[in-house]
Design a protein around this motif. Structure first.
Motif, PDB file in Angstrom:
ATOM      1  N   ILE A   5      -3.455  -4.827   1.069  1.00 35.33           N
ATOM      2  CA  ILE A   5      -3.719  -3.925  -0.062  1.00 35.33           C
ATOM      3  C   ILE A   5      -3.900  -2.497   0.443  1.00 35.33           C
ATOM      4  CG2 ILE A   5      -5.420  -3.326  -1.831  1.00 35.33           C
ATOM      5  CD1 ILE A   5      -5.880  -6.318  -2.233  1.00 35.33           C
ATOM      6  N   ASN A   6      -4.688  -2.339   1.507  1.00 34.71           N
ATOM      7  CA  ASN A   6      -4.920  -1.013   2.062  1.00 34.71           C
ATOM      8  C   ASN A   6      -3.636  -0.388   2.575  1.00 34.71           C
ATOM      9  OD1 ASN A   6      -7.652  -1.140   1.514  1.00 34.71           O
ATOM     10  ND2 ASN A   6      -8.191  -1.946   3.521  1.00 34.71           N
ATOM     11  N   SER A   7      -2.772  -1.233   3.179  1.00 38.81           N
ATOM     12  CA  SER A   7      -1.510  -0.737   3.706  1.00 38.81           C
ATOM     13  C   SER A   7      -0.605  -0.247   2.585  1.00 38.81           C
ATOM     14  CB  SER A   7      -0.818  -1.847   4.498  1.00 38.81           C
ATOM     15  OG  SER A   7       0.457  -1.415   4.929  1.00 38.81           O
ATOM     16  N   SER A  10      -1.878   2.994   1.159  1.00 43.45           N
ATOM     17  CA  SER A  10      -1.582   4.120   2.039  1.00 43.45           C
ATOM     18  C   SER A  10      -0.139   4.570   1.898  1.00 43.45           C
ATOM     19  CB  SER A  10      -1.865   3.747   3.504  1.00 43.45           C
ATOM     20  OG  SER A  10      -3.231   3.496   3.702  1.00 43.45           O
ATOM     21  N   ILE A  11       0.762   3.611   1.764  1.00 45.03           N
ATOM     22  CA  ILE A  11       2.184   3.938   1.593  1.00 45.03           C
ATOM     23  C   ILE A  11       2.393   4.725   0.307  1.00 45.03           C
ATOM     24  CG2 ILE A  11       4.460   2.936   1.125  1.00 45.03           C
ATOM     25  CD1 ILE A  11       3.671   0.635   3.017  1.00 45.03           C
ATOM     26  N   ILE A  12       1.733   4.295  -0.763  1.00 50.48           N
ATOM     27  CA  ILE A  12       1.849   4.993  -2.052  1.00 50.48           C
ATOM     28  C   ILE A  12       1.274   6.403  -1.950  1.00 50.48           C
ATOM     29  CG2 ILE A  12       1.064   5.005  -4.458  1.00 50.48           C
ATOM     30  CD1 ILE A  12       1.105   1.912  -4.319  1.00 50.48           C
ATOM     31  N   LEU A  13       0.127   6.536  -1.287  1.00 53.71           N
ATOM     32  CA  LEU A  13      -0.500   7.853  -1.139  1.00 53.71           C
ATOM     33  C   LEU A  13       0.378   8.792  -0.313  1.00 53.71           C
ATOM     34  CD1 LEU A  13      -4.236   6.899  -0.567  1.00 53.71           C
ATOM     35  CD2 LEU A  13      -3.281   8.103  -2.532  1.00 53.71           C
ATOM     36  N   GLU A  14       0.956   8.285   0.757  1.00 51.50           N
ATOM     37  CA  GLU A  14       1.826   9.119   1.591  1.00 51.50           C
ATOM     38  C   GLU A  14       3.059   9.563   0.807  1.00 51.50           C
ATOM     39  OE1 GLU A  14       2.651   6.856   5.069  1.00 51.50           O
ATOM     40  OE2 GLU A  14       0.576   6.925   5.782  1.00 51.50           O
ATOM     41  N   GLU A  32       9.087   8.651  -9.445  1.00 49.87           N
ATOM     42  CA  GLU A  32       9.557   9.263  -8.195  1.00 49.87           C
ATOM     43  C   GLU A  32       8.678   8.844  -7.019  1.00 49.87           C
ATOM     44  OE1 GLU A  32      11.389  13.486  -9.802  1.00 49.87           O
ATOM     45  OE2 GLU A  32       9.204  13.190  -9.770  1.00 49.87           O
ATOM     46  N   ILE A  33       7.390   8.754  -7.270  1.00 47.77           N
ATOM     47  CA  ILE A  33       6.480   8.321  -6.207  1.00 47.77           C
ATOM     48  C   ILE A  33       6.777   6.887  -5.810  1.00 47.77           C
ATOM     49  CG2 ILE A  33       4.055   7.832  -5.645  1.00 47.77           C
ATOM     50  CD1 ILE A  33       3.307  10.200  -7.484  1.00 47.77           C
ATOM     51  N   ALA A  34       7.033   6.046  -6.800  1.00 42.60           N
ATOM     52  CA  ALA A  34       7.357   4.644  -6.527  1.00 42.60           C
ATOM     53  C   ALA A  34       8.652   4.523  -5.728  1.00 42.60           C
ATOM     54  CB  ALA A  34       7.490   3.882  -7.850  1.00 42.60           C
ATOM     55  N   ARG A  35       9.653   5.346  -6.094  1.00 43.85           N
ATOM     56  CA  ARG A  35      10.929   5.321  -5.381  1.00 43.85           C
ATOM     57  C   ARG A  35      10.733   5.725  -3.931  1.00 43.85           C
ATOM     58  NH1 ARG A  35      13.541   9.164  -7.928  1.00 43.85           N
ATOM     59  NH2 ARG A  35      14.020   7.814  -9.699  1.00 43.85           N
ATOM     60  N   GLU A  36       9.943   6.780  -3.726  1.00 45.59           N
ATOM     61  CA  GLU A  36       9.681   7.250  -2.363  1.00 45.59           C
ATOM     62  C   GLU A  36       8.914   6.215  -1.554  1.00 45.59           C
ATOM     63  OE1 GLU A  36       9.788   9.521   0.921  1.00 45.59           O
ATOM     64  OE2 GLU A  36      10.787  10.074  -0.969  1.00 45.59           O
ATOM     65  N   ALA A  37       8.005   5.497  -2.224  1.00 44.18           N
ATOM     66  CA  ALA A  37       7.185   4.485  -1.543  1.00 44.18           C
ATOM     67  C   ALA A  37       7.912   3.163  -1.362  1.00 44.18           C
ATOM     68  CB  ALA A  37       5.898   4.255  -2.330  1.00 44.18           C
ATOM     69  N   THR A  50      -4.135   5.826 -13.298  1.00 47.47           N
ATOM     70  CA  THR A  50      -3.476   7.012 -13.844  1.00 47.47           C
ATOM     71  C   THR A  50      -2.955   7.876 -12.704  1.00 47.47           C
ATOM     72  OG1 THR A  50      -5.434   8.440 -13.834  1.00 47.47           O
ATOM     73  CG2 THR A  50      -5.109   7.032 -15.776  1.00 47.47           C
ATOM     74  N   LYS A  51      -2.093   8.819 -13.052  1.00 48.83           N
ATOM     75  CA  LYS A  51      -1.571   9.743 -12.040  1.00 48.83           C
ATOM     76  C   LYS A  51      -2.698  10.587 -11.455  1.00 48.83           C
ATOM     77  CE  LYS A  51       1.259  13.205 -13.073  1.00 48.83           C
ATOM     78  NZ  LYS A  51       2.449  14.037 -13.378  1.00 48.83           N
ATOM     79  N   LYS A  52      -3.683  10.919 -12.278  1.00 49.48           N
ATOM     80  CA  LYS A  52      -4.809  11.701 -11.780  1.00 49.48           C
ATOM     81  C   LYS A  52      -5.595  10.924 -10.726  1.00 49.48           C
ATOM     82  CE  LYS A  52      -8.854  14.381 -13.169  1.00 49.48           C
ATOM     83  NZ  LYS A  52      -9.681  14.903 -14.269  1.00 49.48           N
ATOM     84  N   ASP A  53      -5.655   9.607 -10.885  1.00 52.17           N
ATOM     85  CA  ASP A  53      -6.339   8.797  -9.885  1.00 52.17           C
ATOM     86  C   ASP A  53      -5.631   8.889  -8.537  1.00 52.17           C
ATOM     87  OD1 ASP A  53      -8.460   7.717 -11.444  1.00 52.17           O
ATOM     88  OD2 ASP A  53      -7.022   6.401 -12.430  1.00 52.17           O
ATOM     89  N   ILE A  54      -4.292   8.985  -8.558  1.00 52.28           N
ATOM     90  CA  ILE A  54      -3.542   9.153  -7.316  1.00 52.28           C
ATOM     91  C   ILE A  54      -3.947  10.474  -6.674  1.00 52.28           C
ATOM     92  CG2 ILE A  54      -1.260   9.380  -6.272  1.00 52.28           C
ATOM     93  CD1 ILE A  54      -0.137   7.714  -8.560  1.00 52.28           C
ATOM     94  N   LEU A  55      -3.971  11.533  -7.485  1.00 46.44           N
ATOM     95  CA  LEU A  55      -4.341  12.849  -6.967  1.00 46.44           C
ATOM     96  C   LEU A  55      -5.732  12.828  -6.364  1.00 46.44           C
ATOM     97  CD1 LEU A  55      -3.865  15.887  -6.636  1.00 46.44           C
ATOM     98  CD2 LEU A  55      -4.736  16.182  -8.952  1.00 46.44           C
TER      99      LEU A  55
END
Length: 224
Positions: A5-7, A10-14, A32-37, A50-55
């Motif tokens: 889960i942590n991994s 981290s991939i999504i955050l990067e 776009e974030i999902a595609r990149e991840a 939410t997207k704000k939670d990602i931020l």
């Protein structure tokens, strides 16, 4: 399972850091974030509602990575080393250290500094965990240096508050002039220019420099 889960988080955050840096937070989409991840878009919402939670997590990550380096490790080490230097050399080494730290963590810092201007909660995170502790350490160093006769009396809080913008300005000026983006030497010209202005001012007549050895001895005595 928790490690997996942590991994994935981290991939999504990067991926989010990369996309948001390219397009800005409001223009970036979770698709776009999902595609990149390399994950399904729905997978993102399993970790971030939410997207704000990602931020928010990006900012927290920035604070976790950079905050201790600024507030404790890197700044403490830098101030410790420059306490026995003459004032001009000390300022030069201080800005070199700050530029190196900022350049190496620029993606996360850009997001934090820009988006925190629109979000009081994010600004509070950056202020409490990153800026406030480092500012306190810098003010103490400057006050000690003034007491030791290395620097004249001046508004310590003002210079401390300007430090962040001064460091960012050095990076922007360096890039605009087309100098090498090399933290180990590429910034020497702009750092030297700023230190010269800060240390000697813009008066027409420059005072004679005192021998650095005398200032070192005075500062060391002042610390005892």
């Amino acid at each position: 399972m928790e490690k997996e889960i942590n991994s994935k988080e981290s991939i999504i955050l990067e991926a989010a850091v990369k996309v948001i840096n390219e397009k800005g937070f409001h223009a970036a989409t979770t698709k776009e974030i999902a595609r990149e991840a390399g994950v399904a878009e729905g997978t993102i919402f399993n970790y971030f509602p939410t997207k704000k939670d990602i931020l928010r997590q990006i900012i927290i990550k920035a604070v976790a990575q950079i905050g201790p380096k600024i507030a404790m490790d890197s700044l403490d080490s830098t101030l410790g080393k420059i306490k026995t230097m003459d004032g001009e050399t000390a300022l030069r080494n201080f800005f070199k250290d700050r530029v190196k730290l900022f350049v190496e963590n620029m993606n996360l810092l850009k997001i934090g500094l820009i988006e925190s201007e629109h979000d009081p909660d994010l600004k509070n995170i950056l202020w409490t965990d990153m800026w406030s502790p480092s500012a306190s350490m810098m003010r103490q160093y400057l006050n000690d240096a003034i007491a030791a006769g290395i620097f004249r009396q001046f508004d310590v809080s003002l210079l401390t508050d300007c430090t962040l913008n001064l460091t960012l300005s050095l990076i922007n000026i360096n890039n605009r002039r087309g100098y090498p983006n090399d933290v180990d030497g590429g910034y020497d010209e702009v750092i030297d220019g700023l230190v010269d202005i800060l240390f000697y001012g813009i008066a027409n007549k420059r005072p004679e420099r005192n021998p650095s050895a005398i200032r070192e001895i005075e500062f060391i005595k002042g610390r005892r």
